[in-house]
Scaffold this motif. Structure first.
Motif, PDB file in Angstrom:
ATOM      1  N   VAL A  57     -12.169   7.313  26.805  1.00  0.00           N
ATOM      2  CA  VAL A  57     -12.514   6.394  27.545  1.00  0.00           C
ATOM      3  C   VAL A  57     -13.862   5.536  28.702  1.00  0.00           C
ATOM      4  CG1 VAL A  57     -11.520   4.618  29.120  1.00  0.00           C
ATOM      5  CG2 VAL A  57     -10.819   5.501  27.005  1.00  0.00           C
ATOM      6  N   VAL A  58     -13.849   7.217  29.554  1.00  0.00           N
ATOM      7  CA  VAL A  58     -14.506   7.226  30.561  1.00  0.00           C
ATOM      8  C   VAL A  58     -15.559   7.604  30.082  1.00  0.00           C
ATOM      9  CG1 VAL A  58     -14.957   9.278  32.927  1.00  0.00           C
ATOM     10  CG2 VAL A  58     -12.282   8.314  32.030  1.00  0.00           C
ATOM     11  N   LEU A  59     -16.069   8.830  29.035  1.00  0.00           N
ATOM     12  CA  LEU A  59     -17.429   9.046  28.464  1.00  0.00           C
ATOM     13  C   LEU A  59     -18.336   7.858  28.209  1.00  0.00           C
ATOM     14  CD1 LEU A  59     -16.847  12.790  26.923  1.00  0.00           C
ATOM     15  CD2 LEU A  59     -17.585  12.076  29.719  1.00  0.00           C
ATOM     16  N   LYS A  60     -17.326   7.178  27.286  1.00  0.00           N
ATOM     17  CA  LYS A  60     -17.424   5.919  26.380  1.00  0.00           C
ATOM     18  C   LYS A  60     -17.465   4.563  27.776  1.00  0.00           C
ATOM     19  CE  LYS A  60     -16.461   2.322  23.310  1.00  0.00           C
ATOM     20  NZ  LYS A  60     -17.601   2.347  22.165  1.00  0.00           N
ATOM     21  N   ALA A  61     -17.224   4.602  29.082  1.00  0.00           N
ATOM     22  CA  ALA A  61     -17.792   3.850  29.826  1.00  0.00           C
ATOM     23  C   ALA A  61     -18.726   3.743  30.403  1.00  0.00           C
ATOM     24  CB  ALA A  61     -16.662   3.710  30.873  1.00  0.00           C
ATOM     25  N   PHE A  62     -19.923   5.264  30.492  1.00  0.00           N
ATOM     26  CA  PHE A  62     -20.340   5.502  30.795  1.00  0.00           C
ATOM     27  C   PHE A  62     -22.010   6.115  29.917  1.00  0.00           C
ATOM     28  CE2 PHE A  62     -17.807   6.797  34.622  1.00  0.00           C
ATOM     29  CZ  PHE A  62     -18.641   6.580  35.536  1.00  0.00           C
ATOM     30  N   LYS A  63     -20.979   5.809  28.590  1.00  0.00           N
ATOM     31  CA  LYS A  63     -21.662   5.173  27.525  1.00  0.00           C
ATOM     32  C   LYS A  63     -22.759   7.116  27.395  1.00  0.00           C
ATOM     33  CE  LYS A  63     -22.937   0.620  27.678  1.00  0.00           C
ATOM     34  NZ  LYS A  63     -24.005  -0.705  28.471  1.00  0.00           N
ATOM     35  N   ALA A  64     -22.219   7.726  27.198  1.00  0.00           N
ATOM     36  CA  ALA A  64     -22.686   9.084  27.324  1.00  0.00           C
ATOM     37  C   ALA A  64     -22.103   9.638  25.682  1.00  0.00           C
ATOM     38  CB  ALA A  64     -21.374  10.019  28.355  1.00  0.00           C
ATOM     39  N   CYS A  65     -20.843   8.934  25.110  1.00  0.00           N
ATOM     40  CA  CYS A  65     -21.389   9.585  23.705  1.00  0.00           C
ATOM     41  C   CYS A  65     -19.914   9.165  22.904  1.00  0.00           C
ATOM     42  CB  CYS A  65     -20.802  10.985  23.883  1.00  0.00           C
ATOM     43  SG  CYS A  65     -19.118  11.480  24.232  1.00  0.00           S
ATOM     44  N   ALA A  66     -19.602   9.401  22.160  1.00  0.00           N
ATOM     45  CA  ALA A  66     -18.645   8.104  21.249  1.00  0.00           C
ATOM     46  C   ALA A  66     -17.653   9.773  21.310  1.00  0.00           C
ATOM     47  CB  ALA A  66     -19.690   8.287  19.437  1.00  0.00           C
ATOM     48  N   ALA A  67     -16.865   9.122  20.512  1.00  0.00           N
ATOM     49  CA  ALA A  67     -15.029   9.057  21.017  1.00  0.00           C
ATOM     50  C   ALA A  67     -15.022  10.774  20.290  1.00  0.00           C
ATOM     51  CB  ALA A  67     -14.304   8.854  20.624  1.00  0.00           C
ATOM     52  N   SER A  68     -14.253  11.724  20.860  1.00  0.00           N
ATOM     53  CA  SER A  68     -13.882  12.994  20.209  1.00  0.00           C
ATOM     54  C   SER A  68     -12.346  12.255  19.003  1.00  0.00           C
ATOM     55  CB  SER A  68     -13.295  13.853  21.509  1.00  0.00           C
ATOM     56  OG  SER A  68     -12.139  13.687  21.742  1.00  0.00           O
ATOM     57  N   GLN A  69     -12.436  13.366  18.539  1.00  0.00           N
ATOM     58  CA  GLN A  69     -11.345  13.425  17.537  1.00  0.00           C
ATOM     59  C   GLN A  69      -9.914  12.973  17.952  1.00  0.00           C
ATOM     60  OE1 GLN A  69      -7.741  15.881  16.209  1.00  0.00           O
ATOM     61  NE2 GLN A  69      -8.719  16.804  18.217  1.00  0.00           N
ATOM     62  N   GLY A  70      -9.765  12.784  18.853  1.00  0.00           N
ATOM     63  CA  GLY A  70      -8.711  11.867  20.130  1.00  0.00           C
ATOM     64  C   GLY A  70      -7.121  12.850  20.236  1.00  0.00           C
ATOM     65  N   CYS A  71      -7.091  14.148  19.847  1.00  0.00           N
ATOM     66  CA  CYS A  71      -6.011  14.983  19.592  1.00  0.00           C
ATOM     67  C   CYS A  71      -6.292  16.278  19.750  1.00  0.00           C
ATOM     68  CB  CYS A  71      -5.035  14.399  18.326  1.00  0.00           C
ATOM     69  SG  CYS A  71      -3.769  15.682  18.505  1.00  0.00           S
ATOM     70  N   MET A  72      -5.279  16.918  20.295  1.00  0.00           N
ATOM     71  CA  MET A  72      -5.505  18.717  20.511  1.00  0.00           C
ATOM     72  C   MET A  72      -5.004  18.868  19.608  1.00  0.00           C
ATOM     73  SD  MET A  72      -4.847  19.490  24.669  1.00  0.00           S
ATOM     74  CE  MET A  72      -4.325  18.299  25.466  1.00  0.00           C
ATOM     75  N   ASN A  73      -3.756  18.551  18.055  1.00  0.00           N
ATOM     76  CA  ASN A  73      -3.573  19.496  17.224  1.00  0.00           C
ATOM     77  C   ASN A  73      -3.082  20.114  17.636  1.00  0.00           C
ATOM     78  OD1 ASN A  73      -4.799  16.930  15.713  1.00  0.00           O
ATOM     79  ND2 ASN A  73      -6.504  17.951  15.286  1.00  0.00           N
ATOM     80  N   ASN A  74      -1.744  20.843  17.919  1.00  0.00           N
ATOM     81  CA  ASN A  74      -1.299  21.574  18.777  1.00  0.00           C
ATOM     82  C   ASN A  74       0.050  22.103  17.208  1.00  0.00           C
ATOM     83  OD1 ASN A  74      -1.234  21.460  21.058  1.00  0.00           O
ATOM     84  ND2 ASN A  74      -0.010  19.474  21.449  1.00  0.00           N
TER      85      ASN A  74
END
Length: 112
Positions: A57-74
């Motif tokens: 969300v922070v990186l998207k707010a700054f238009k830095a990049c698209a989202a990651s896969q969103g989980c650390m997959n433990n």
């Protein structure tokens, strides 16, 4: 920690890793939300998803990049004598000058 990580990744120079760096940042988090729950609700173990999404969300707010896969997959296993905990790579979003990557550790799975 997810916010300071995000901001440090956006700045073109080294900045200290301490609370003072967040002093000029104002957080507006609604009460009773995922990031600001009431005192009487059970919360545990959500950091593996929540921290990755806060970074996205922070990186998207700054238009830095698209989202990651969103989980650390433990992956965890063990017994009464040992335990093993590992994060499994997912993928990274594309940015203005680069393609996204699959099968790589991102953000909170690979930081110092």
């Amino acid at each position: 920690s997810a916010v300071i990580y995000s901001l440090r990744s956006l700045v073109g120079q080294d900045i200290p890793l301490n609370q003072g760096c967040l002093a000029p940042i104002e957080f507006k988090i609604p009460p009773f939300s995922l990031l600001n729950p009431s005192d009487d609700v059970g919360v545990v173990g959500g950091n593996v998803l929540t921290s990755q999404r806060v970074v996205d969300v922070v990186l998207k707010a700054f238009k830095a990049c698209a989202a990651s896969q969103g989980c650390m997959n433990n992956l965890t296993f063990g017994d009464d004598r040992f335990g093993y905990y590992e994060t499994i790579a997912g993928g990274a979003g594309a940015g203005p000058t680069w393609h996204g990557r699959s099968g790589v550790h991102t953000h909170c799975t690979n930081t110092r």
